[in-house]
Design a protein around this motif. Structure first.
Motif, mmCIF file in Angstrom:
data_model
loop_
_atom_site.group_PDB
_atom_site.id
_atom_site.type_symbol
_atom_site.label_atom_id
_atom_site.label_comp_id
_atom_site.label_asym_id
_atom_site.label_seq_id
_atom_site.Cartn_x
_atom_site.Cartn_y
_atom_site.Cartn_z
ATOM 1 N N PHE A 94 34.532 91.258 41.795
ATOM 2 C CA PHE A 94 33.440 91.897 41.049
ATOM 3 C C PHE A 94 32.350 92.285 42.051
ATOM 4 C CE2 PHE A 94 35.546 88.789 38.445
ATOM 5 C CZ PHE A 94 35.737 89.440 37.238
ATOM 6 N N PRO A 95 32.286 93.542 42.444
ATOM 7 C CA PRO A 95 31.209 93.930 43.358
ATOM 8 C C PRO A 95 29.913 94.068 42.554
ATOM 9 C CG PRO A 95 33.068 95.491 43.368
ATOM 10 C CD PRO A 95 33.180 94.654 42.138
ATOM 11 N N VAL A 96 28.984 93.159 42.772
ATOM 12 C CA VAL A 96 27.747 93.152 41.979
ATOM 13 C C VAL A 96 26.519 93.090 42.891
ATOM 14 C CG1 VAL A 96 28.748 92.252 39.853
ATOM 15 C CG2 VAL A 96 28.034 90.642 41.607
ATOM 16 N N ALA A 97 26.646 93.724 44.052
ATOM 17 C CA ALA A 97 25.544 93.652 45.016
ATOM 18 C C ALA A 97 24.720 94.938 45.064
ATOM 19 C CB ALA A 97 26.094 93.313 46.403
ATOM 20 N N GLY A 98 24.939 95.827 44.083
ATOM 21 C CA GLY A 98 24.156 97.072 44.053
ATOM 22 C C GLY A 98 22.715 96.784 43.643
ATOM 23 N N LEU A 99 21.866 97.780 43.771
ATOM 24 C CA LEU A 99 20.437 97.582 43.511
ATOM 25 C C LEU A 99 20.062 97.796 42.042
ATOM 26 C CD1 LEU A 99 19.060 99.419 46.680
ATOM 27 C CD2 LEU A 99 19.457 96.965 46.363
ATOM 28 N N PHE A 154 32.946 87.045 43.273
ATOM 29 C CA PHE A 154 31.738 87.825 43.007
ATOM 30 C C PHE A 154 31.098 88.193 44.344
ATOM 31 C CE2 PHE A 154 32.583 85.098 39.448
ATOM 32 C CZ PHE A 154 32.379 85.905 38.349
ATOM 33 N N VAL A 155 30.930 89.491 44.568
ATOM 34 C CA VAL A 155 30.262 89.935 45.797
ATOM 35 C C VAL A 155 28.809 90.194 45.430
ATOM 36 C CG1 VAL A 155 30.236 91.623 47.664
ATOM 37 C CG2 VAL A 155 32.413 90.995 46.582
ATOM 38 N N THR A 156 27.944 89.288 45.866
ATOM 39 C CA THR A 156 26.555 89.331 45.396
ATOM 40 C C THR A 156 25.587 89.528 46.566
ATOM 41 O OG1 THR A 156 26.238 86.959 45.629
ATOM 42 C CG2 THR A 156 27.122 87.701 43.552
ATOM 43 N N PHE A 208 45.132 92.648 44.363
ATOM 44 C CA PHE A 208 43.983 92.106 43.634
ATOM 45 C C PHE A 208 43.379 93.186 42.734
ATOM 46 C CE2 PHE A 208 40.481 94.114 46.069
ATOM 47 C CZ PHE A 208 41.203 94.611 47.154
ATOM 48 N N GLY A 209 42.601 92.724 41.763
ATOM 49 C CA GLY A 209 41.922 93.660 40.877
ATOM 50 C C GLY A 209 40.480 93.833 41.309
ATOM 51 N N VAL A 210 39.885 94.954 40.917
ATOM 52 C CA VAL A 210 38.446 95.165 41.098
ATOM 53 C C VAL A 210 37.900 95.610 39.739
ATOM 54 C CG1 VAL A 210 36.640 96.520 42.244
ATOM 55 C CG2 VAL A 210 38.700 95.873 43.516
ATOM 56 N N ILE A 211 36.837 94.965 39.305
ATOM 57 C CA ILE A 211 36.151 95.382 38.068
ATOM 58 C C ILE A 211 34.694 95.656 38.393
ATOM 59 C CG2 ILE A 211 35.339 94.665 35.789
ATOM 60 C CD1 ILE A 211 37.795 93.083 35.342
ATOM 61 N N LEU A 212 34.229 96.840 38.040
ATOM 62 C CA LEU A 212 32.787 97.120 38.117
ATOM 63 C C LEU A 212 32.228 96.790 36.732
ATOM 64 C CD1 LEU A 212 32.652 100.495 40.088
ATOM 65 C CD2 LEU A 212 33.046 98.167 40.904
ATOM 66 N N PRO A 213 31.433 95.720 36.628
ATOM 67 C CA PRO A 213 31.036 95.250 35.298
ATOM 68 C C PRO A 213 30.201 96.256 34.510
ATOM 69 C CG PRO A 213 30.596 93.597 36.976
ATOM 70 C CD PRO A 213 30.956 94.845 37.692
ATOM 71 N N ASP A 214 29.597 97.216 35.190
ATOM 72 C CA ASP A 214 28.789 98.153 34.399
ATOM 73 C C ASP A 214 29.645 99.180 33.659
ATOM 74 O OD1 ASP A 214 29.294 99.242 36.846
ATOM 75 O OD2 ASP A 214 27.204 99.683 37.354
#
Ligand code: UTP
Length: 296
Positions: A10-15, A56-58, A128-134
């Motif tokens: 889950f890449p969640v390190a955006g602004l 989680f990539v935070t 692996f999977g990638v999910i963008l939570p937005d």
């Protein structure tokens, strides 16, 4: 992919600048849709797809995501004391007991491709999977979008990227794929991919949405990927390179996607899920039907 999907990033390190000022203090992924934060919908989807390791990539502003999945001792004790069993189950059920959460840091927001690369030490070389939570995808109780994709990836021994048709004048907001050769009713082989092309240069209007099943070999490519559109290290550019060595499918998932990275999408998702909630459905329909602001 030749192996079952176990890990989801889950890449969640955006602004989250489109939700300022709220995102000054609240992670975008913690914004609620009805009563659950966006990240919970994403996690439920990964678990439905069979994942047992969530990465989680935070960044340093997103501690609330780790807090959310942590045990809340005081709150749980209070709910137990008061006999609020249903709420207690919800609080304890944010992460099933067989699933582990791993947090890695992206020190600087250098782009989605770079965020995914930060997960390499945990993922290793397996698919692996990638999910963008937005990107919230509602499937109304049917298998989740990532589960559909994981099953296809296994059956076809290929990577899978979720796509949907986007308006022709909005190709510059998406990664765009060109395909050839249908695979079943919903998938086709990708032969070319480009990030945010101008409408006049877009090969199609098939836009990538925030779900991927990728082979571990993407990491080697990401390590060599230089900044692309917007000066960011783009996942799309790495996948375009990977196409030379791996088979990748574009998949038109069954379900409805809401882009909760912008205000309109978040409001739409809220109305959509509220209308499906037995406790809210009739009140929300009544509100939409009679609210003067909605009158034609
Ligand atoms: P977005 O393009 O939506 O960017 O990133 P953002 O920063 O989250 O939001 P805005 O545009 O400023 O409002 C797409 C996804 O990629 C992640 C984001 O967290 C989001 O899930 N991302 C993006 C990273 O994790 N790191 C980055 O360097 C860039």
């Amino acid at each position: 992919m030749s192996r079952k999907l176990r890990k989801v990033v889950f890449p969640v390190a955006g602004l989250g600048t489109r939700f300022l000022p709220a995102t000054k203090a609240v992670a975008k992924e913690m914004l609620p849709v009805v009563d659950r934060p966006l990240i919970q919908y994403a996690v439920d989807e990964a678990v439905d797809a069979g994942a047992d390791t969530l990465i989680f990539v935070t960044n340093r502003y997103k501690h609330s995501i780790a807090d959310y999945f942590d045990k809340a001792y005081e709150l749980e004790a209070k709910l137990e004391q008061k006999g609020k069993d249903e709420l207690l189950a919800q609080v304890q059920g944010t992460l099933p007991s067989h699933v582990r959460a791993v947090f890695v840091t992206q020190p600087e927001a250098l782009g989605l491709g770079h965020a995914v690369l930060c997960a390499k030490p945990v993922v290793g070389d397996e698919p692996f999977g990638v999910i963008l939570p937005d990107d919230l995808i509602s499937t109304g109780g049917q298998p989740s979008a990532l589960r559909q994709m994981a099953e296809l990836a296994l059956a076809q021994n290929a990577g899978v990227i979720a796509v949907e048709e986007v308006p022709n004048d909005q190709t510059d907001k998406y990664g765009i794929v060109a395909t050839e050769g249908e695979v079943g009713e919903r998938a086709a082989r990708i032969h070319h991919m480009v990030e945010k092309p101008k409408p006049s240069e877009a090969p199609t209007n098939l836009g990538v949405v925030g779900r991927y099943v990728l082979p571990g070999s993407i990491f080697e490519v990401l390590e060599k990927t230089t900044p692309g559109a917007g000066g960011e290290i783009q996942l799309t550019d790495a996948i375009e390179t990977l196409l030379k060595q791996e088979s990748m499918l574009a998949y038109r998932f069954a379900g409805r996607r809401f882009d909760c990275g912008n205000k309109l999408g978040l409001v739409r998702a809220t109305l959509h899920l509220a209308a499906k909630d037995p406790q809210l459905a009739s009140a929300i329909r009544d509100f939409v039907a009679h609210e003067p602001e909605f009158a034609a």
